[in-house]
Motif scaffolding. Structure first.
Motif, short mmCIF file in Angstrom:
data_model
loop_
_atom_site.label_atom_id
_atom_site.label_comp_id
_atom_site.label_asym_id
_atom_site.label_seq_id
_atom_site.Cartn_x
_atom_site.Cartn_y
_atom_site.Cartn_z
N ASN A 40 -50.42 50.73 -67.92
CA ASN A 40 -50.27 50.33 -66.67
C ASN A 40 -50.66 51.53 -65.60
OD1 ASN A 40 -48.21 52.12 -67.13
ND2 ASN A 40 -46.88 50.65 -65.91
N ASP A 43 -52.18 50.23 -62.44
CA ASP A 43 -51.27 49.71 -61.55
C ASP A 43 -50.36 50.60 -60.76
OD1 ASP A 43 -52.01 47.01 -62.09
OD2 ASP A 43 -50.88 46.83 -63.85
N LEU A 44 -49.87 51.71 -61.58
CA LEU A 44 -49.08 52.49 -60.87
C LEU A 44 -50.00 53.68 -59.93
CD1 LEU A 44 -47.34 54.00 -64.23
CD2 LEU A 44 -46.30 52.69 -62.39
N ALA A 46 -52.56 52.44 -57.96
CA ALA A 46 -52.67 51.30 -57.11
C ALA A 46 -51.38 51.11 -56.09
CB ALA A 46 -53.12 50.08 -57.34
N GLU A 47 -50.32 51.21 -56.64
CA GLU A 47 -48.96 51.13 -56.14
C GLU A 47 -48.51 52.22 -54.99
OE1 GLU A 47 -44.18 50.59 -56.50
OE2 GLU A 47 -45.54 50.16 -58.36
N ALA A 48 -49.11 53.47 -55.65
CA ALA A 48 -48.90 54.74 -55.05
C ALA A 48 -49.69 54.73 -53.72
CB ALA A 48 -48.92 56.10 -55.84
N TRP A 50 -50.88 52.28 -52.17
CA TRP A 50 -50.38 50.86 -51.38
C TRP A 50 -49.33 51.43 -50.37
CZ3 TRP A 50 -46.05 48.22 -50.04
CH2 TRP A 50 -46.18 47.08 -49.30
N ARG A 51 -48.38 52.33 -51.07
CA ARG A 51 -47.25 52.84 -50.38
C ARG A 51 -47.68 53.94 -49.46
NH1 ARG A 51 -42.19 51.28 -52.60
NH2 ARG A 51 -42.38 50.57 -54.43
N ARG A 60 -49.04 44.88 -43.62
CA ARG A 60 -48.51 45.04 -45.01
C ARG A 60 -49.29 44.21 -45.85
NH1 ARG A 60 -47.69 49.26 -42.94
NH2 ARG A 60 -45.83 50.03 -42.88
#
Length: 90
Positions: A40, A43-44, A46-48, A50-51, A60
């Motif tokens: 993942n 995904d990890l 991309a999430e970082a 995004w935040r 948002r």
């Protein structure tokens, strides 16, 4: 080598460099500690991103897309920004 040791050796700091986020082209790089061998990892990362992008954007309602093999990504399908990072080979 133990699993914990193998995971630790696969963890590295990936520095994300932004061309822009929103209207700002003066965006500091984002260092992300990441196990690039994890299934993942994309995904990890991309999430970082995004935040982090949320600090620069009012909305948002956006997605972050990236390709680990090319080291390129975009925010909101390129509408809200783009970024690069070292390509990940597995």
């Amino acid at each position: 080598m133990s699993t914990t040791r193998a995971q630790a050796s696969a963890t590295s700091v990936v520095t994300v460099t932004f061309d822009r986020i929103g209207r700002s082209s003066d965006v500091p790089p984002l260092p992300v500690e990441l196990n690039v061998q994890a299934p993942n990892a994309a995904d990890l990362l991309a999430e970082a991103v995004w935040r982090y992008a949320g600090k620069f954007l009012v909305s948002r309602d956006y997605a972050v897309d990236l390709d680990l093999t090319t080291g390129r990504g975009n925010i909101g399908w390129g509408r809200f920004g783009s970024f690069t990072f070292p390509a990940v080979t597995r």
